[in-house]
Design an enzyme around this catalytic site. Structure first.
Site: not given
Ligand code: NAD
Ligand code: UD1
Length: 335
Positions: A124, A148, A152
């Site tokens: 991330s 969190y 990572k």
């Molecule tokens: P998500 O929660 O929708 O998907 C994660 C999946 O993993 C879920 O289906 C959950 O049930 C499963 N899971 C969690 N722990 C598990 C375990 N121990 N065994 C088996 N299954 C398990 O999340 P996502 O948004 O799809 O994110 C996917 C990956 O990307 C994650 O590693 C997350 O940290 C990373 N990531 C997400 C974002 C974001 O904004 N969505 C940003 C940066 C990184």
């Molecule tokens: C989130 C995660 C970060 C992850 C990133 C990428 C948090 C605190 N951080 O960051 O670990 O790497 O997503 O997916 O969850 N905002 C509002 N009102 C809201 C929600 C958000 O104003 O109700 C603003 C925030 O201040 C920020 C922007 O919207 O400026 C995006 O926020 P968010 O969607 O939570 O993502 P990140 O903070 O970038």
């Protein structure tokens, strides 16, 4: 070619599985449903008209992993399975360290045992902490501000040490920026339970009138309009990035790190205004205090991912807003 996708019915995982199936990979999913629903498997099959093998189980549990590797010839793994809520990780650090680190350790040990040494890991942009300059390049200093993020970073270090110890590994570490949007079909997308932490899911709950207004966390940042700036990337583009990474690790050994973003920063207000315009819906908002830990701006330098993986996001912010809302309308049977 069989790919194991951990967490493959989650938000990013399900979109990636669709891309893999569309590109004729065979897919095996393992997920414990802690943040997803099993019917996503059917949705994936409906979208792709292909079958996917699903194992319900915890990636921390080596027994289920052994079973999967015995029953399937896995060539490579995409490892999504993780808990991902920043706030919750501050309240429950042990849960986050246990789940995210244990899952990765069990997976790597079983992969090693079955001589499967190709992995794409979901990292991330959070590993860049508060960057001193923008756009963010892969070689920037890494630091984290919450448990969190630390999981990572620790996993990135584990993968680096693993490669140093055994150069047979091929490892792609993908650092995602802010994924939003959903599949065009409206069958899969992101729909968190309860009050969302992240911006787009919150905007959607205001659009569907489940919540009265959006709290905008601060309008006094050093940005174009004072609200926070982020690099939003369409989840389907992000999913395609995993295909580029899989191709790369199948071709070459080594470990490398890639930013997956668009390279463009949009402010909260810009996202809100675009959402209103393209979906013809009003998003009420209030400006409130900054959220602790937030940074003013964050966007990627995407040059390296383009040079090394040939990856370039193609969808713009309007598509992201249309597709996010389309998914929710379809889920809630709204017009
Ligand atoms: P998500 O929660 O929708 O998907 C994660 C999946 O993993 C879920 O289906 C959950 O049930 C499963 N899971 C969690 N722990 C598990 C375990 N121990 N065994 C088996 N299954 C398990 O999340 P996502 O948004 O799809 O994110 C996917 C990956 O990307 C994650 O590693 C997350 O940290 C990373 N990531 C997400 C974002 C974001 O904004 N969505 C940003 C940066 C990184
Ligand atoms: C989130 C995660 C970060 C992850 C990133 C990428 C948090 C605190 N951080 O960051 O670990 O790497 O997503 O997916 O969850 N905002 C509002 N009102 C809201 C929600 C958000 O104003 O109700 C603003 C925030 O201040 C920020 C922007 O919207 O400026 C995006 O926020 P968010 O969607 O939570 O993502 P990140 O903070 O970038």
């Amino acid at each position: 070619m069989k790919i194991l996708v951990t967490g493959g019915i989650g938000y990013i995982g399900s979109h990636t599985v669709c891309e893999l199936l569309d590109n004729d990979y065979e897919v095996v999913i393992v997920d414990n449903l802690c943040n997803s629903k099993k019917d996503v498997v059917n949705k994936i099959e409906e979208i792709t008209k292909k079958q996917v093998k699903f194992y319900e189980g915890d990636v921390c549990d080596k027994k289920i992993l052994e079973k999967i590797f015995k029953e399937n010839k896995i060539e490579a793994v995409i490892h999504f399975a993780s808990l991902k809520a920043v706030g919750e990780s501050v309240e429950k650090p042990l849960l986050y360290y246990r789940n995210n680190l244990d899952a990765t350790m069990s997976l790597l040990e079983v992969m090693n045992k079955y001589n499967c040494k190709k992995i794409v890991f979901s990292s991330s942009a959070t590993v860049y902490g508060k960057p001193k300059t923008l756009p963010i390049k892969e070689d920037f200093v890494l630091m984290t501000t919450n448990p969190y993020g630390t999981t990572k970073l620790v996993i990135e270090n584990i993968l680096k040490d693993l490669y140093i110890s055994d150069n047979e590994w091929s490892i792609a570490v993908l650092r995602y920026f802010n994924p939003i949007g959903a599949h065009k079909s409206g069958l899969i997308g992101e729909n968190p339970n309860g009050i969302p932490n992240n911006l787009m899911p919150y905007i959607i709950k205001v659009a569907t009138k489940e919540l009265p207004y959006l709290n905008i966390f601060g309008d006094d940042y050093d940005t174009k309009d004072g609200t926070g700036v982020r690099d939003y990337i369409h989840v389907v583009d992000l999913a395609k990035g995993h295909l580029c990474a899989i191709k790369k690790i199948l071709e070459e050994k080594g470990i490398d790190y890639y930013n997956l973003g668009t390279g463009h920063g949009y402010s909260v207000l810009e996202l809100v205004k675009t959402f209103e315009k393209v979906n013809n819906v009003k998003i009420n908002y209030k400006i409130v205090n900054r959220r602790p830990g937030d940074i003013d701006a964050c966007y990627a330098d995407c040059t390296y991912a383009f040079l090394k993986l040939g990856f370039k996001a193609s969808k713009g912010i309007e598509d992201m807003c249309i597709d996010s809302y389309n998914f929710i309308k379809k889920q809630n049977n709204l017009k």
